[in-house]
Design an enzyme around this catalytic site. Structure first.
Site, PDB file in Angstrom:
ATOM      1  N   CYS A  52     -16.592  -9.102   5.023  1.00 42.47           N
ATOM      2  CA  CYS A  52     -15.929  -7.854   4.697  1.00 42.47           C
ATOM      3  C   CYS A  52     -14.746  -7.986   3.572  1.00 42.47           C
ATOM      4  O   CYS A  52     -13.841  -9.100   4.168  1.00 42.47           O
ATOM      5  CB  CYS A  52     -15.613  -7.281   5.690  1.00 42.47           C
ATOM      6  SG  CYS A  52     -17.153  -6.886   6.819  1.00 42.47           S
ATOM      7  N   CYS A  57     -19.176  -6.018   2.733  1.00 40.59           N
ATOM      8  CA  CYS A  57     -18.783  -4.783   2.953  1.00 40.59           C
ATOM      9  C   CYS A  57     -17.236  -4.992   2.156  1.00 40.59           C
ATOM     10  O   CYS A  57     -16.917  -5.878   2.216  1.00 40.59           O
ATOM     11  CB  CYS A  57     -18.580  -4.592   4.492  1.00 40.59           C
ATOM     12  SG  CYS A  57     -18.002  -3.166   4.780  1.00 40.59           S
ATOM     13  N   ARG A  74     -19.049  -2.198  16.601  1.00 43.76           N
ATOM     14  CA  ARG A  74     -18.217  -3.461  16.426  1.00 43.76           C
ATOM     15  C   ARG A  74     -17.244  -3.552  17.217  1.00 43.76           C
ATOM     16  O   ARG A  74     -16.264  -2.637  16.955  1.00 43.76           O
ATOM     17  CB  ARG A  74     -18.133  -3.722  14.801  1.00 43.76           C
ATOM     18  CG  ARG A  74     -17.221  -4.902  14.632  1.00 43.76           C
ATOM     19  CD  ARG A  74     -17.280  -5.166  13.097  1.00 43.76           C
ATOM     20  NE  ARG A  74     -18.702  -5.359  12.667  1.00 43.76           N
ATOM     21  CZ  ARG A  74     -19.319  -4.628  11.589  1.00 43.76           C
ATOM     22  NH1 ARG A  74     -18.775  -3.739  11.207  1.00 43.76           N
ATOM     23  NH2 ARG A  74     -20.582  -5.013  11.404  1.00 43.76           N
ATOM     24  N   CYS A 128      -0.020   5.065   6.678  1.00 44.51           N
ATOM     25  CA  CYS A 128      -0.437   4.926   8.124  1.00 44.51           C
ATOM     26  C   CYS A 128       0.282   4.331   8.950  1.00 44.51           C
ATOM     27  O   CYS A 128       0.749   3.098   8.961  1.00 44.51           O
ATOM     28  CB  CYS A 128      -2.072   4.176   7.903  1.00 44.51           C
ATOM     29  SG  CYS A 128      -2.999   4.728   6.821  1.00 44.51           S
ATOM     30  N   CYS A 153     -19.721   2.281   6.954  1.00 46.32           N
ATOM     31  CA  CYS A 153     -18.954   1.904   8.076  1.00 46.32           C
ATOM     32  C   CYS A 153     -17.841   2.486   8.401  1.00 46.32           C
ATOM     33  O   CYS A 153     -16.936   2.661   7.640  1.00 46.32           O
ATOM     34  CB  CYS A 153     -18.786   0.354   7.785  1.00 46.32           C
ATOM     35  SG  CYS A 153     -17.764  -0.576   8.900  1.00 46.32           S
ATOM     36  N   CYS A 175      -0.353   0.781  10.402  1.00 42.47           N
ATOM     37  CA  CYS A 175      -0.439  -0.291   9.643  1.00 42.47           C
ATOM     38  C   CYS A 175       0.834  -1.106   8.895  1.00 42.47           C
ATOM     39  O   CYS A 175       1.772  -0.444   8.412  1.00 42.47           O
ATOM     40  CB  CYS A 175      -1.288   0.176   8.332  1.00 42.47           C
ATOM     41  SG  CYS A 175      -1.872  -1.146   7.281  1.00 42.47           S
ATOM     42  N   CYS A 235       1.067  -1.364  -0.034  1.00 46.76           N
ATOM     43  CA  CYS A 235       0.028   0.054   0.014  1.00 46.76           C
ATOM     44  C   CYS A 235       0.797   1.264   0.097  1.00 46.76           C
ATOM     45  O   CYS A 235       1.766   1.561   0.769  1.00 46.76           O
ATOM     46  CB  CYS A 235      -0.908   0.032   1.264  1.00 46.76           C
ATOM     47  SG  CYS A 235      -2.115   1.577   1.289  1.00 46.76           S
TER      48      CYS A 235
END
Length: 460
Positions: free
Chosen positions: A197, A231, A365, A155, A291, A158, A151
């Site tokens: 998801c 999702c 959640r 972040c 979400c 992450c 990616c």
């Protein structure tokens, strides 16, 4: 007793309200258990508002200002205007005698709720939760990384960022094929998950081009054909991409705001907070459920957690789903090297309870970090208003609670699995364009000879 040690009137009221709240919550759970034993259906169950009074606190009972409304949450996909059914700053519910779901919270109001004594906060959240949901029902969702690593985002929590792939040792993988994803969805459904998801480590579909995005659209349609809620989390979207996901059958789109606007620059430098809000707007406008939640334990202050909840609670429509994550520090990521102190279970409970009060009709959640919680700690989260979990051994790249352990917890706590779409079972037909694309993908997976034979048979 000396004057200064005598109970204040408002403290006495709070204690009395707390006792009543405990009795009410216990009574509601007993009543719901009796209904389940009687074999009633989701459609036949009444709202759980009758026996649940609002717990008193300093300044009086928290009613309209607390976002309490009677009745039940609209089934996913049944919201008017594709925006979750919330319009303007408040939405009145006649069944609740004028109580409202608010989108005009001030940050100070949410801070005051967050700072309440924990027991009072939990009791009030439990009362709000019982007004909108069956408190025994918890949705099981499965999260699959369909494209891991590589990616371009930065972040700092992450492990999938290419910026520190050498430190984490995580190698970039290709997008999974359709059949492999479908088999994982089948397995998830068999294990009790009602939502599937799919996450791709992209900045957005525009980064990878239309061919890979089309493959994801096929995944959405085929999994949705199983009767599951679907999702995805694919990064930033354009208006056209959001609309295509809607047509493909997507139920909900995950795009977390992560933290407060003020703390966000410490989380990533490759995008800004407005980028997140812009994608959420496109998702809402396309008629897809939103979400969006955040992560606690990244070194933020309690005020940043309140800021994150304030952002979500003042969107034009509350998110359909609000995941609350606790940081799972992966070795090699910047946040793992900073030695940040992990949040306690009670800090998580406080966030869950506050989210439930200010967003009473949203699913809350328990997400990353749940494998570090005991049954008792998770029970507190459920009492405080959490009603969804991620099931499965792995969440993207971090460990999660094993399926068998969750089954034991559900039995121990008397929980039942919340059905997909609130049990309404809306019809869905795979769009013709997607059906043709899915069939072509099947041909590509077959051995060369079998693919030719199938193609010839189709031509004949």
């Amino acid at each position: 007793l000396p004057q200064e040690r005598r109970p204040r009137e408002e403290s006495t009221k709070m204690i009395a309200g707390g006792r009543n709240g405990v009795r009410a919550v216990a009574g509601s759970i007993r009543a719901s258990a009796m209904r389940f034993r009687a074999g009633d259906t989701m459609a036949a169950r009444p709202a759980f508002s009758a026996a649940l009074p609002v717990v008193a606190h300093k300044g009086g009972a928290h009613k309209g200002a607390g976002g309490v409304s009677g009745g039940r949450r609209q089934p996913l996909g049944a919201a008017t205007g594709g925006a979750g059914g919330l319009a303007g700053s408040t939405r009145h519910n006649s069944a609740a005698n004028g109580s409202v779901v608010r989108t005009n919270w001030t940050r100070e109001e949410i801070q005051e709720i967050y700072d309440r004594p924990l027991m009072s906060l939990i009791l009030e959240a439990a009362a709000v939760h019982g007004r909108h949901f069956n408190p025994r029902e918890v949705q099981k969702s499965t999260l699959l990384s369909i494209k891991t690593g590589g990616c371009p985002e930065t972040c700092t929590y992450c492990s999938q960022s290419s910026s520190w792939s050498k430190e984490t040792g995580l190698k970039a993988e290709k997008l999974m094929d359709l059949d492999s994803v479908f088999q994982m969805a089948l397995r998830a459904k068999e294990s009790g998950s009602t939502r599937f998801c799919m996450g791709a480590a992209w900045r957005g579909p525009s980064q990878v081009g239309p061919k890979q995005f089309e493959r994801v659209l096929d995944m959405v349609s085929k999994v949705r054909g199983l009767g599951m809620e679907v999702c995805t989390t694919l990064g930033m979207l354009t208006k056209e991409q959001a609309e295509k996901l809607k047509v493909a059958g997507l139920s909900c789109y995950n795009h977390n705001v992560d933290t407060s606007p003020e703390y966000y620059p410490k989380v990533t430098s490759s995008r800004n907070y407005e980028d997140r809000l812009d994608t959420l707007e496109k998702v809402r406008d396309a008629g897809i459920g939103v979400c969006s939640g955040g992560i606690i334990g990244m070194g933020e202050a309690p005020e940043d957690r309140v800021g994150m909840l304030h952002t979500l609670a003042t969107l034009p429509a509350h998110p359909e789903s609000v995941p609350i994550n606790t940081l799972v520090a992966v070795e090699g990521t910047p946040m793992a090297t900073e030695g940040i102190q992990a949040p306690t279970a009670l800090e998580l409970v406080r966030c869950v309870a506050t989210a439930r009060i200010v967003m009473p009709e949203s699913m809350v959640r328990l997400s990353a970090g749940r494998n570090g919680l005991s049954y008792a700690e998770q029970c507190l989260c459920f009492l405080a208003g959490a009603n969804s979990i991620f099931a499965g051994d792995t969440l993207l790249t971090t460990p999660n609670v094993e399926v068998d352990d969750d089954a034991k917890m559900f039995e121990a706590l008397g929980l039942v699995i919340k059905p997909a779409f609130d049990g309404t079972n809306p019809s869905f037909e795979i769009p013709k364009e997607r059906q043709e694309s899915i069939e072509l993908a099947g041909l590509r997976l077959k051995p060369c000879g079998a693919a030719k034979a199938t193609a010839a048979a189709t031509a004949n």
